[in-house]
Structure formats: C-alpha cells, structure tokens
Write an enzyme that holds these catalytic residues in place. Sequence first.
Site, short mmCIF file in Angstrom:
data_model
loop_
_atom_site.label_atom_id
_atom_site.label_comp_id
_atom_site.label_asym_id
_atom_site.label_seq_id
_atom_site.Cartn_x
_atom_site.Cartn_y
_atom_site.Cartn_z
N HIS A 34 -22.78 14.51 166.92
CA HIS A 34 -22.22 14.29 168.27
C HIS A 34 -21.63 12.89 168.43
O HIS A 34 -20.79 12.67 169.28
CB HIS A 34 -23.30 14.49 169.33
CG HIS A 34 -23.96 15.83 169.28
ND1 HIS A 34 -23.27 17.01 169.44
CD2 HIS A 34 -25.24 16.18 169.06
CE1 HIS A 34 -24.11 18.02 169.34
NE2 HIS A 34 -25.31 17.56 169.11
N HIS A 36 -24.79 3.96 170.59
CA HIS A 36 -23.83 4.95 170.07
C HIS A 36 -22.53 4.81 170.83
O HIS A 36 -22.45 4.07 171.82
CB HIS A 36 -24.41 6.36 170.22
CG HIS A 36 -24.68 6.71 171.65
ND1 HIS A 36 -25.89 6.51 172.26
CD2 HIS A 36 -23.86 7.22 172.62
CE1 HIS A 36 -25.82 6.88 173.52
NE2 HIS A 36 -24.59 7.31 173.77
N HIS A 62 -18.75 6.76 172.38
CA HIS A 62 -18.00 7.95 172.79
C HIS A 62 -16.51 7.60 172.65
O HIS A 62 -16.11 6.50 172.99
CB HIS A 62 -18.30 8.31 174.25
CG HIS A 62 -19.76 8.63 174.50
ND1 HIS A 62 -20.25 9.92 174.42
CD2 HIS A 62 -20.81 7.83 174.80
CE1 HIS A 62 -21.55 9.90 174.67
NE2 HIS A 62 -21.91 8.64 174.91
N GLU A 66 -16.46 7.74 178.73
CA GLU A 66 -17.14 8.72 179.57
C GLU A 66 -16.95 8.38 181.04
O GLU A 66 -16.53 9.22 181.83
CB GLU A 66 -18.63 8.77 179.22
CG GLU A 66 -18.88 9.31 177.83
CD GLU A 66 -20.13 10.16 177.76
OE1 GLU A 66 -21.22 9.61 177.90
OE2 GLU A 66 -19.99 11.39 177.56
N HIS A 115 -22.68 2.79 174.44
CA HIS A 115 -23.91 2.91 175.22
C HIS A 115 -25.07 2.32 174.41
O HIS A 115 -25.31 2.75 173.28
CB HIS A 115 -24.22 4.38 175.51
CG HIS A 115 -23.26 5.00 176.47
ND1 HIS A 115 -23.08 6.37 176.58
CD2 HIS A 115 -22.42 4.43 177.38
CE1 HIS A 115 -22.17 6.61 177.52
NE2 HIS A 115 -21.76 5.46 178.02
N THR A 150 -25.83 11.68 179.30
CA THR A 150 -24.56 12.42 179.39
C THR A 150 -24.50 13.57 178.40
O THR A 150 -23.45 14.18 178.22
CB THR A 150 -23.36 11.48 179.15
OG1 THR A 150 -23.42 10.97 177.81
CG2 THR A 150 -23.37 10.33 180.14
N THR A 151 -25.61 13.83 177.73
CA THR A 151 -25.70 15.01 176.85
C THR A 151 -27.01 15.73 177.19
O THR A 151 -27.91 15.13 177.78
CB THR A 151 -25.72 14.59 175.37
OG1 THR A 151 -26.79 13.67 175.15
CG2 THR A 151 -24.41 13.95 174.95
ZN LIG Z 1 -23.76 8.03 175.46
#
Ligand SMILES: [Zn+2]
Length: 403
Positions: free
Chosen positions: A134, A160, A162, A172, A185, A266-267
Amino acid sequence: MAEESQLHHRAGRQGAAAGSPAPAHLLEMRRAALRVCLLVLAALGRPGAGSEHDEEHDGEDLSHSPEKGPGHSHWSYEEREHWGEDYPDCAGTLQSPINIDMSRTIFSPQLRPIQLSGYSLPAKEKLRLRNNGHTVQLDLPESLAITGGYAQQYRAVQLHLHWGSLSGRGSEHTINGHRFAAEIHVVHYNSKYDSFNEAMVHPDGLAVLAAFLEVGPRENPYYQEILEHLYKIQGEGEEVWVPGFNIEGLLPANLKFYLHYNGSLTTPPCYQTVKWTIFNQTMLLSHDQMSTLVMTLRNDDNKPLQNNYRPVQGLHRRQVLSSFQTTAKQLPPGNEGSTATEGHTSSSFHAGDVLAVLFGVLFAITALAFLLYILKHRSQNTRLDSPGKSKVIYTAATTENTA
Ligand SMILES: [Zn+2]
C-alpha cells in the site's frame, strides 16, 4: 479480552523487528498496512463505549488476517468506497483525510510549536524499509518522540508516504481544494499506552505529523535516504534495512506553523483516534526523486503502486485549528522559515494566492498595453496590413502564458 491482548502483542513491533519466519512475516505485512491507515481517524473519535467496541473488533480482524482475498491484503484503494462494509469506522463522521478551507480555520494561540526529540539517528542504527503493498514504510525506533506541541508525549512508530502518478497528484489532504504532489505521514502513539496496538483504539491514542511534498529544483538529501533504496523493494512484502539518518530532515524546518484537527487513519480500519498535525511548509523533492517515488514500487497485484491516497472525507461538525493567523489572507510569518531551509522546503498554503495575484496583475498590464497599442495604432490602421496586427495579438498571448 485476553485473546485480543495476545493478538495485539503478537502484532507488535517487537515481533516484527525480530525478523520471524514466514507466517509472522505475513502478519507483519498486514500489520504494517493497517498501521498506515489507523493513525488518521483516531483523533476525533467518538469516545463512546459502542464505538470502542467496534474498534477493538476491527483490531482483532487486523491481527488475524483476513478474510478476503488471496495474499495478505484484505483491502485495496480500488474498493475504497466499500471499506465501511468490513471496517465500520471507515464510514464514521471523524474520518481523514479532509479538505481544509483556510478561510474557515480557527486561530488557536494555544497551539505551541511541535518539538521533536531523538529524531537524529546514527548511520549504524539500521531501520527497516518495507513495501507493504500500500505504501513504503520506514519503521522508527520508540526513542523518537513528540515532546512539545501536544498535551501529551507521543512515541514514533513508522512513517510512510502517499503519492499519485507521473500525471497526477497524490496528497491525501487538500488545502482550499488543492491537491499536492505527495504527502508524508509520521505516525506516533501516546506514551501513556504500552503499545501502538493498544493506543490506536483510544481517542487520544495516536498523533500523525503530516507534510506536503512538491517538485523543486534540487535533490532532497533526506528523502534520498529512502528513495535510493526503493529499487530493492519493488515487490510487495519486500524489505531492506537502511542506515539511520536525521529523520527530522523529512519534515519542514519550521514546526511552528501547522493545522490541527481530530480525524482517523486513512486506511482500514480507519480508527478515529488520530490527532492530526499538518505543517504549513511544503517539502521539495527533485523531479527525478518524485518520479522514483511514483514509478518504482508495485502493489499486491504486481501493478505499479500509484495513487495510494484516499479521497477527502466529510468534515461534519469538526473544526480545523491553525497555529498561525490567516484572516488577513497574507503570508504567515512562516515564510521566514521557508527561506531558511536550504531550498528543501517552500511556503505552501499561500503560494496559490500569490500566484493568482501575480497572474492577475501581469494579465492586467498585458491587456492594458494591448489596448493602448490598439488605440494608438487605430489611426494608422489604414496603413498597416493585418499580418502586423496578428503578430501583436500573438505577442500578448505569449506574455500571458509566461506569467
Ligand atoms: Zn498515511
């Protein structure tokens, strides 16, 4: 409860770092994926007993591993509209990410500068960098902590990113509807809890520091510490140990100017236990670095791992606090900081406004000059042939585009 604790313990960081064999590996991968998203939703979380029950249930599912799909990953960005079916919190009212309307943020003088401790790591301390299908995740030692800016102390767990694709942006959060190229993040849990897994189900459990990434003129040496290893972990589940470096360099130099709100991971499982901090300054990566980020990794379907961002969620009754005043629509004092950061950051939220004004002024000057030209030469028009006029029109348009 006992079973849950055991599961949580098993999924804990310690087990992962120990580098256990295959089954633990799978657990770990799932855990990593979960961690990424959980952080976001928690902050605003309904502290109600009912929701907590749901959360624990979700936590159990996570540790267990899952139901759907071959392989490990029981959720995907393609099915994000259906996350709420298996993870009820994903359909909650305190979800992340959100769009932030700067004109509606509330200045809060109580928001003190974020203070970080232990973020500068020696090269001899190796950190695990992993493609979890992911995102790319860098595990962080618990010695890294947020020691100021929040009411309590938070320990780091992982960071991590995005991102989008070569042709599209992938942050995001959005600001005034503007999406940035990418977003980092850095996930932390409240040190009053024993572990990340315990903390993530409590409303005050998690804190995520976020910053936007954009393309700039130079290579960013801090991000290079991560990006230069991506080619070794192209496949989902692959990992590599990388030398420690100054993790704080991945965040803006100015930690005083930020936005704050309560939201969620957010996941999935989208726990609503994250207190979000979104910095005003934007980090800059070179064009090549951004290309490396969006082009190198593959997901669980062996397709390019791209556009790993969740669409913005409803704000509902939440308020976004700002540590700086934005009412005058002027650049915040944060601008000083952006010039003092060796070119790896830039001012962020107001850049669009400045460009809009600049463009407007240039356009007005161009239009005025063109009008004057027309008026001045109207009398000579009879003597000028039309090709000449076309040229003038072309020149004006070109100037506009340049602006
Ligand atoms: Zn994140």
